[in-house]
Design a protein around this motif. Structure first.
Motif, PDB file in Angstrom:
ATOM      1  N   GLY A 227      34.754  23.502  27.338  1.00  0.00           N
ATOM      2  CA  GLY A 227      33.439  22.901  27.540  1.00  0.00           C
ATOM      3  C   GLY A 227      33.199  22.562  29.000  1.00  0.00           C
ATOM      4  N   ASN A 228      33.800  23.346  29.873  1.00  0.00           N
ATOM      5  CA  ASN A 228      33.744  23.097  31.317  1.00  0.00           C
ATOM      6  C   ASN A 228      32.458  23.703  31.887  1.00  0.00           C
ATOM      7  OD1 ASN A 228      34.052  23.143  34.104  1.00  0.00           O
ATOM      8  ND2 ASN A 228      36.232  23.602  34.024  1.00  0.00           N
ATOM      9  N   SER A 229      31.517  22.855  32.208  1.00  0.00           N
ATOM     10  CA  SER A 229      30.220  23.333  32.686  1.00  0.00           C
ATOM     11  C   SER A 229      30.247  23.810  34.140  1.00  0.00           C
ATOM     12  CB  SER A 229      29.163  22.237  32.522  1.00  0.00           C
ATOM     13  OG  SER A 229      29.499  21.114  33.322  1.00  0.00           O
ATOM     14  N   ILE A 230      31.344  23.595  34.838  1.00  0.00           N
ATOM     15  CA  ILE A 230      31.405  24.037  36.236  1.00  0.00           C
ATOM     16  C   ILE A 230      32.423  25.166  36.438  1.00  0.00           C
ATOM     17  CG2 ILE A 230      30.596  21.829  37.154  1.00  0.00           C
ATOM     18  CD1 ILE A 230      33.557  21.314  38.000  1.00  0.00           C
ATOM     19  N   ALA A 231      32.867  25.781  35.348  1.00  0.00           N
ATOM     20  CA  ALA A 231      33.856  26.858  35.455  1.00  0.00           C
ATOM     21  C   ALA A 231      33.348  28.008  36.324  1.00  0.00           C
ATOM     22  CB  ALA A 231      34.247  27.369  34.074  1.00  0.00           C
ATOM     23  N   ALA A 232      32.082  28.368  36.186  1.00  0.00           N
ATOM     24  CA  ALA A 232      31.531  29.458  36.988  1.00  0.00           C
ATOM     25  C   ALA A 232      31.518  29.089  38.470  1.00  0.00           C
ATOM     26  CB  ALA A 232      30.129  29.818  36.514  1.00  0.00           C
ATOM     27  N   ALA A 233      31.168  27.860  38.775  1.00  0.00           N
ATOM     28  CA  ALA A 233      31.165  27.408  40.171  1.00  0.00           C
ATOM     29  C   ALA A 233      32.578  27.411  40.742  1.00  0.00           C
ATOM     30  CB  ALA A 233      30.545  26.017  40.282  1.00  0.00           C
ATOM     31  N   GLN A 234      33.538  27.017  39.922  1.00  0.00           N
ATOM     32  CA  GLN A 234      34.932  27.041  40.364  1.00  0.00           C
ATOM     33  C   GLN A 234      35.398  28.483  40.590  1.00  0.00           C
ATOM     34  OE1 GLN A 234      36.403  24.715  37.070  1.00  0.00           O
ATOM     35  NE2 GLN A 234      36.589  22.893  38.346  1.00  0.00           N
ATOM     36  N   GLY A 235      34.993  29.380  39.722  1.00  0.00           N
ATOM     37  CA  GLY A 235      35.313  30.796  39.901  1.00  0.00           C
ATOM     38  C   GLY A 235      34.687  31.351  41.173  1.00  0.00           C
ATOM     39  N   LYS A 236      33.482  30.906  41.471  1.00  0.00           N
ATOM     40  CA  LYS A 236      32.801  31.340  42.698  1.00  0.00           C
ATOM     41  C   LYS A 236      33.571  30.886  43.932  1.00  0.00           C
ATOM     42  CE  LYS A 236      28.380  31.041  45.092  1.00  0.00           C
ATOM     43  NZ  LYS A 236      27.031  30.473  45.071  1.00  0.00           N
ATOM     44  N   THR A 237      34.107  29.690  43.896  1.00  0.00           N
ATOM     45  CA  THR A 237      34.909  29.181  45.010  1.00  0.00           C
ATOM     46  C   THR A 237      36.141  30.054  45.221  1.00  0.00           C
ATOM     47  OG1 THR A 237      34.132  26.928  44.629  1.00  0.00           O
ATOM     48  CG2 THR A 237      36.184  27.177  45.873  1.00  0.00           C
ATOM     49  N   VAL A 238      36.799  30.412  44.128  1.00  0.00           N
ATOM     50  CA  VAL A 238      37.981  31.281  44.219  1.00  0.00           C
ATOM     51  C   VAL A 238      37.578  32.658  44.740  1.00  0.00           C
ATOM     52  CG1 VAL A 238      39.830  32.394  42.913  1.00  0.00           C
ATOM     53  CG2 VAL A 238      39.182  30.040  42.399  1.00  0.00           C
ATOM     54  N   ALA A 239      36.452  33.181  44.279  1.00  0.00           N
ATOM     55  CA  ALA A 239      35.973  34.489  44.746  1.00  0.00           C
ATOM     56  C   ALA A 239      35.708  34.467  46.249  1.00  0.00           C
ATOM     57  CB  ALA A 239      34.715  34.891  43.986  1.00  0.00           C
ATOM     58  N   SER A 240      35.107  33.397  46.726  1.00  0.00           N
ATOM     59  CA  SER A 240      34.844  33.268  48.170  1.00  0.00           C
ATOM     60  C   SER A 240      36.139  33.251  48.960  1.00  0.00           C
ATOM     61  CB  SER A 240      34.042  31.997  48.456  1.00  0.00           C
ATOM     62  OG  SER A 240      32.768  32.086  47.904  1.00  0.00           O
ATOM     63  N   ALA A 241      37.125  32.542  48.440  1.00  0.00           N
ATOM     64  CA  ALA A 241      38.421  32.493  49.127  1.00  0.00           C
ATOM     65  C   ALA A 241      39.072  33.857  49.116  1.00  0.00           C
ATOM     66  CB  ALA A 241      39.329  31.464  48.440  1.00  0.00           C
ATOM     67  N   LEU A 242      38.958  34.565  48.027  1.00  0.00           N
ATOM     68  CA  LEU A 242      39.519  35.914  47.927  1.00  0.00           C
ATOM     69  C   LEU A 242      38.860  36.856  48.935  1.00  0.00           C
ATOM     70  CD1 LEU A 242      41.490  37.728  46.391  1.00  0.00           C
ATOM     71  CD2 LEU A 242      39.685  38.102  44.686  1.00  0.00           C
ATOM     72  N   LEU A 243      37.561  36.776  49.052  1.00  0.00           N
ATOM     73  CA  LEU A 243      36.862  37.604  50.036  1.00  0.00           C
ATOM     74  C   LEU A 243      37.260  37.213  51.459  1.00  0.00           C
ATOM     75  CD1 LEU A 243      33.263  37.883  48.569  1.00  0.00           C
ATOM     76  CD2 LEU A 243      34.940  39.719  48.848  1.00  0.00           C
ATOM     77  N   GLY A 244      37.392  35.922  51.698  1.00  0.00           N
ATOM     78  CA  GLY A 244      37.782  35.443  53.025  1.00  0.00           C
ATOM     79  C   GLY A 244      39.155  35.906  53.422  1.00  0.00           C
TER      80      GLY A 244
END
Length: 77
Positions: free
Chosen positions: A57-74
């Protein structure tokens, strides 16, 4: 649904393949050195975010995934 011949399994697989193809196209257009690897990594983030959102029921899971994606791209710079 966990059996490969199940209709739901097939629908989920087709959707997963479509998402992967979309991400791969974006990675290729961006000139990523290894677009297949990045597409697989991003697909894991997408799928993981969906599962965490549903199971916890984590409503910010997508935002957390986006943070990881940004780090991966960086890390590819």
């Amino acid at each position: 649904m966990a059996k490969p011949n199940h209709q739901g399994y097939q629908a989920a697989l087709e959707h997963q393949q479509a998402v992967y193809a979309y991400i791969l196209d974006l990675a290729q257009a961006a000139g990523i050195t290894d677009p297949e690897l990045l597409a697989r990594q991003f697909l894991l983030l997408v799928q993981g975010s969906i599962v965490v959102a549903m199971m916890e029921g984590n409503s910010i899971a997508a935002a957390q995934g986006k943070t990881v994606a940004s780090a991966l791209l960086g890390s590819r710079e």
